[in-house]
Design a protein around this motif. Structure first.
Motif, PDB file in Angstrom:
ATOM      1  N   MET A   1       0.840  -1.177   0.000  1.00  0.00           N
ATOM      2  CA  MET A   1       0.000   0.000   0.000  1.00  0.00           C
ATOM      3  C   MET A   1       0.891   1.249   0.000  1.00  0.00           C
ATOM      4  O   MET A   1       1.859   1.328   0.742  1.00  0.00           O
ATOM      5  CB  MET A   1      -0.898  -0.014   1.240  1.00  0.00           C
ATOM      6  CG  MET A   1      -1.834   1.165   1.309  1.00  0.00           C
ATOM      7  SD  MET A   1      -2.990   1.110   2.716  1.00  0.00           S
ATOM      8  CE  MET A   1      -4.182  -0.057   2.085  1.00  0.00           C
ATOM      9  N   LYS A   2       0.553   2.220  -0.831  1.00  0.00           N
ATOM     10  CA  LYS A   2       1.319   3.462  -0.886  1.00  0.00           C
ATOM     11  C   LYS A   2       0.989   4.333   0.320  1.00  0.00           C
ATOM     12  O   LYS A   2      -0.106   4.266   0.867  1.00  0.00           O
ATOM     13  CB  LYS A   2       1.029   4.213  -2.182  1.00  0.00           C
ATOM     14  CG  LYS A   2       1.621   3.520  -3.381  1.00  0.00           C
ATOM     15  CD  LYS A   2       1.557   4.380  -4.603  1.00  0.00           C
ATOM     16  CE  LYS A   2       2.261   3.645  -5.732  1.00  0.00           C
ATOM     17  NZ  LYS A   2       2.274   4.390  -6.959  1.00  0.00           N
ATOM     18  N   THR A   3       1.961   5.169   0.683  1.00  0.00           N
ATOM     19  CA  THR A   3       1.796   6.044   1.834  1.00  0.00           C
ATOM     20  C   THR A   3       1.754   7.498   1.399  1.00  0.00           C
ATOM     21  O   THR A   3       2.395   7.885   0.423  1.00  0.00           O
ATOM     22  CB  THR A   3       2.953   5.855   2.825  1.00  0.00           C
ATOM     23  OG1 THR A   3       4.189   6.115   2.151  1.00  0.00           O
ATOM     24  CG2 THR A   3       2.969   4.438   3.391  1.00  0.00           C
ATOM     25  N   CYS A   4       0.987   8.299   2.137  1.00  0.00           N
ATOM     26  CA  CYS A   4       0.910   9.736   1.875  1.00  0.00           C
ATOM     27  C   CYS A   4       0.943  10.484   3.200  1.00  0.00           C
ATOM     28  O   CYS A   4       0.207  10.138   4.129  1.00  0.00           O
ATOM     29  CB  CYS A   4      -0.360  10.092   1.106  1.00  0.00           C
ATOM     30  SG  CYS A   4      -0.433  11.858   0.654  1.00  0.00           S
ATOM     31  N   LEU A   5       1.795  11.481   3.272  1.00  0.00           N
ATOM     32  CA  LEU A   5       1.860  12.369   4.424  1.00  0.00           C
ATOM     33  C   LEU A   5       1.068  13.627   4.086  1.00  0.00           C
ATOM     34  O   LEU A   5       1.369  14.307   3.099  1.00  0.00           O
ATOM     35  CB  LEU A   5       3.314  12.719   4.743  1.00  0.00           C
ATOM     36  CG  LEU A   5       3.546  13.699   5.888  1.00  0.00           C
ATOM     37  CD1 LEU A   5       3.012  13.144   7.210  1.00  0.00           C
ATOM     38  CD2 LEU A   5       5.032  14.024   6.002  1.00  0.00           C
ATOM     39  N   VAL A   6       0.048  13.916   4.875  1.00  0.00           N
ATOM     40  CA  VAL A   6      -0.771  15.110   4.694  1.00  0.00           C
ATOM     41  C   VAL A   6      -0.255  16.170   5.665  1.00  0.00           C
ATOM     42  O   VAL A   6      -0.263  15.967   6.878  1.00  0.00           O
ATOM     43  CB  VAL A   6      -2.265  14.818   4.955  1.00  0.00           C
ATOM     44  CG1 VAL A   6      -3.086  16.095   4.835  1.00  0.00           C
ATOM     45  CG2 VAL A   6      -2.781  13.756   3.998  1.00  0.00           C
ATOM     46  N   VAL A   7       0.218  17.289   5.112  1.00  0.00           N
ATOM     47  CA  VAL A   7       0.833  18.348   5.922  1.00  0.00           C
ATOM     48  C   VAL A   7      -0.015  19.608   5.799  1.00  0.00           C
ATOM     49  O   VAL A   7      -0.041  20.255   4.748  1.00  0.00           O
ATOM     50  CB  VAL A   7       2.281  18.630   5.460  1.00  0.00           C
ATOM     51  CG1 VAL A   7       2.954  19.592   6.427  1.00  0.00           C
ATOM     52  CG2 VAL A   7       3.078  17.344   5.308  1.00  0.00           C
ATOM     53  N   LYS A  11      -6.741  20.981  11.106  1.00  0.00           N
ATOM     54  CA  LYS A  11      -7.148  19.608  11.412  1.00  0.00           C
ATOM     55  C   LYS A  11      -8.284  19.151  10.492  1.00  0.00           C
ATOM     56  O   LYS A  11      -8.335  18.004  10.070  1.00  0.00           O
ATOM     57  CB  LYS A  11      -7.567  19.513  12.880  1.00  0.00           C
ATOM     58  CG  LYS A  11      -7.860  18.108  13.325  1.00  0.00           C
ATOM     59  CD  LYS A  11      -8.107  18.026  14.820  1.00  0.00           C
ATOM     60  CE  LYS A  11      -8.314  16.569  15.176  1.00  0.00           C
ATOM     61  NZ  LYS A  11      -8.206  16.332  16.599  1.00  0.00           N
ATOM     62  N   VAL A  12      -9.181  20.084  10.150  1.00  0.00           N
ATOM     63  CA  VAL A  12     -10.307  19.752   9.261  1.00  0.00           C
ATOM     64  C   VAL A  12      -9.798  19.365   7.872  1.00  0.00           C
ATOM     65  O   VAL A  12     -10.244  18.366   7.291  1.00  0.00           O
ATOM     66  CB  VAL A  12     -11.312  20.927   9.183  1.00  0.00           C
ATOM     67  CG1 VAL A  12     -12.374  20.671   8.110  1.00  0.00           C
ATOM     68  CG2 VAL A  12     -11.960  21.161  10.530  1.00  0.00           C
ATOM     69  N   VAL A  13      -8.857  20.134   7.332  1.00  0.00           N
ATOM     70  CA  VAL A  13      -8.298  19.816   6.018  1.00  0.00           C
ATOM     71  C   VAL A  13      -7.598  18.458   6.064  1.00  0.00           C
ATOM     72  O   VAL A  13      -7.756  17.641   5.156  1.00  0.00           O
ATOM     73  CB  VAL A  13      -7.340  20.924   5.532  1.00  0.00           C
ATOM     74  CG1 VAL A  13      -6.580  20.480   4.284  1.00  0.00           C
ATOM     75  CG2 VAL A  13      -8.108  22.203   5.264  1.00  0.00           C
ATOM     76  N   ARG A  14      -6.837  18.200   7.128  1.00  0.00           N
ATOM     77  CA  ARG A  14      -6.159  16.897   7.244  1.00  0.00           C
ATOM     78  C   ARG A  14      -7.169  15.763   7.305  1.00  0.00           C
ATOM     79  O   ARG A  14      -6.980  14.718   6.677  1.00  0.00           O
ATOM     80  CB  ARG A  14      -5.243  16.873   8.486  1.00  0.00           C
ATOM     81  CG  ARG A  14      -4.045  17.786   8.373  1.00  0.00           C
ATOM     82  CD  ARG A  14      -2.978  17.514   9.428  1.00  0.00           C
ATOM     83  NE  ARG A  14      -3.459  17.349  10.773  1.00  0.00           N
ATOM     84  CZ  ARG A  14      -3.543  18.313  11.682  1.00  0.00           C
ATOM     85  NH1 ARG A  14      -3.195  19.565  11.365  1.00  0.00           N
ATOM     86  NH2 ARG A  14      -3.975  18.059  12.907  1.00  0.00           N
ATOM     87  N   MET A  15      -8.276  15.973   8.026  1.00  0.00           N
ATOM     88  CA  MET A  15      -9.308  14.945   8.149  1.00  0.00           C
ATOM     89  C   MET A  15      -9.966  14.664   6.786  1.00  0.00           C
ATOM     90  O   MET A  15     -10.149  13.504   6.402  1.00  0.00           O
ATOM     91  CB  MET A  15     -10.361  15.384   9.164  1.00  0.00           C
ATOM     92  CG  MET A  15     -11.458  14.368   9.410  1.00  0.00           C
ATOM     93  SD  MET A  15     -12.711  14.987  10.561  1.00  0.00           S
ATOM     94  CE  MET A  15     -13.466  16.277   9.583  1.00  0.00           C
ATOM     95  N   GLU A  27      -2.158   4.622   2.731  1.00  0.00           N
ATOM     96  CA  GLU A  27      -1.953   4.674   4.175  1.00  0.00           C
ATOM     97  C   GLU A  27      -1.554   6.118   4.461  1.00  0.00           C
ATOM     98  O   GLU A  27      -0.630   6.641   3.834  1.00  0.00           O
ATOM     99  CB  GLU A  27      -0.839   3.709   4.565  1.00  0.00           C
ATOM    100  CG  GLU A  27      -0.610   3.599   6.046  1.00  0.00           C
ATOM    101  CD  GLU A  27       0.476   2.596   6.361  1.00  0.00           C
ATOM    102  OE1 GLU A  27       1.356   2.938   7.162  1.00  0.00           O
ATOM    103  OE2 GLU A  27       0.448   1.483   5.792  1.00  0.00           O
ATOM    104  N   VAL A  28      -2.244   6.764   5.398  1.00  0.00           N
ATOM    105  CA  VAL A  28      -2.088   8.203   5.605  1.00  0.00           C
ATOM    106  C   VAL A  28      -1.473   8.507   6.969  1.00  0.00           C
ATOM    107  O   VAL A  28      -1.876   7.950   7.982  1.00  0.00           O
ATOM    108  CB  VAL A  28      -3.447   8.923   5.479  1.00  0.00           C
ATOM    109  CG1 VAL A  28      -3.301  10.414   5.736  1.00  0.00           C
ATOM    110  CG2 VAL A  28      -4.054   8.674   4.096  1.00  0.00           C
ATOM    111  N   GLU A  29      -0.505   9.418   6.953  1.00  0.00           N
ATOM    112  CA  GLU A  29       0.023  10.026   8.171  1.00  0.00           C
ATOM    113  C   GLU A  29      -0.253  11.506   8.077  1.00  0.00           C
ATOM    114  O   GLU A  29      -0.462  12.037   6.980  1.00  0.00           O
ATOM    115  CB  GLU A  29       1.531   9.787   8.305  1.00  0.00           C
ATOM    116  CG  GLU A  29       1.882   8.450   8.903  1.00  0.00           C
ATOM    117  CD  GLU A  29       3.288   8.464   9.479  1.00  0.00           C
ATOM    118  OE1 GLU A  29       3.518   9.184  10.479  1.00  0.00           O
ATOM    119  OE2 GLU A  29       4.135   7.782   8.915  1.00  0.00           O
ATOM    120  N   GLU A  30      -0.240  12.193   9.220  1.00  0.00           N
ATOM    121  CA  GLU A  30      -0.528  13.619   9.245  1.00  0.00           C
ATOM    122  C   GLU A  30       0.571  14.376   9.980  1.00  0.00           C
ATOM    123  O   GLU A  30       1.222  13.834  10.871  1.00  0.00           O
ATOM    124  CB  GLU A  30      -1.854  13.883   9.967  1.00  0.00           C
ATOM    125  CG  GLU A  30      -3.050  13.255   9.303  1.00  0.00           C
ATOM    126  CD  GLU A  30      -4.344  13.511  10.073  1.00  0.00           C
ATOM    127  OE1 GLU A  30      -4.400  14.466  10.879  1.00  0.00           O
ATOM    128  OE2 GLU A  30      -5.299  12.743   9.869  1.00  0.00           O
TER     129      GLU A  30
END
Length: 121
Positions: A1-7, A11-15, A27-30
């Motif tokens: 599974m590919k991973t993406c870091l949301v920066v 908090k609403v935009v990250r959600m 797979e998401v990290e923040e």
């Protein structure tokens, strides 16, 4: 599974981004700012970064410039996602190493299209 870091400092935009990206099987990290994001990238380099421009502590463009200089930092596909619409911002982002540019507000179709154009889907 590919991973993406949301920066993004919102908090609403990250959600919202997490929900969209998980629906695209990422797979998401923040991270709430560029400093936290850089530390996460050094610990585990993601396949992609969805990046806001305006954040406290370290903004998106400074993060991107630093990311591209660390070991493995040339690899992630970086998609800027910001309210900055002036062409000079887009040029600066691309010159610093961004792969794509999305304007806020965004939706699933926009993210999916940009990630597809960037070769992530």
């Amino acid at each position: 599974m590919k991973t993406c870091l949301v920066v993004d400092d919102s908090k609403v935009v990250r959600m919202v981004a997490r929900k969209i990206l998980e629906g695209l099987e990422f797979e998401v990290e923040e991270a709430e700012d560029g400093k936290v994001a850089l530390a996460k990238c050094v610990a585990h380099m993601p396949d992609a970064v969805l990046l806001d421009w305006n954040m406290p502590v370290m903004n998106g463009i400074d993060f991107l410039r630093r990311l591209r200089r660390v070991n493995g930092g040339a690899e992630p596909i970086v998609v800027f996602c910001t309210t900055e619409k002036d062409f000079s911002f887009i040029q600066e982002a691309l010159a610093a190493g961004a792969n794509e540019y999305i304007m806020k507000p965004f939706d699933k179709e926009i993210v999916e299209a940009k990630f597809e154009q960037a070769g992530l889907l």
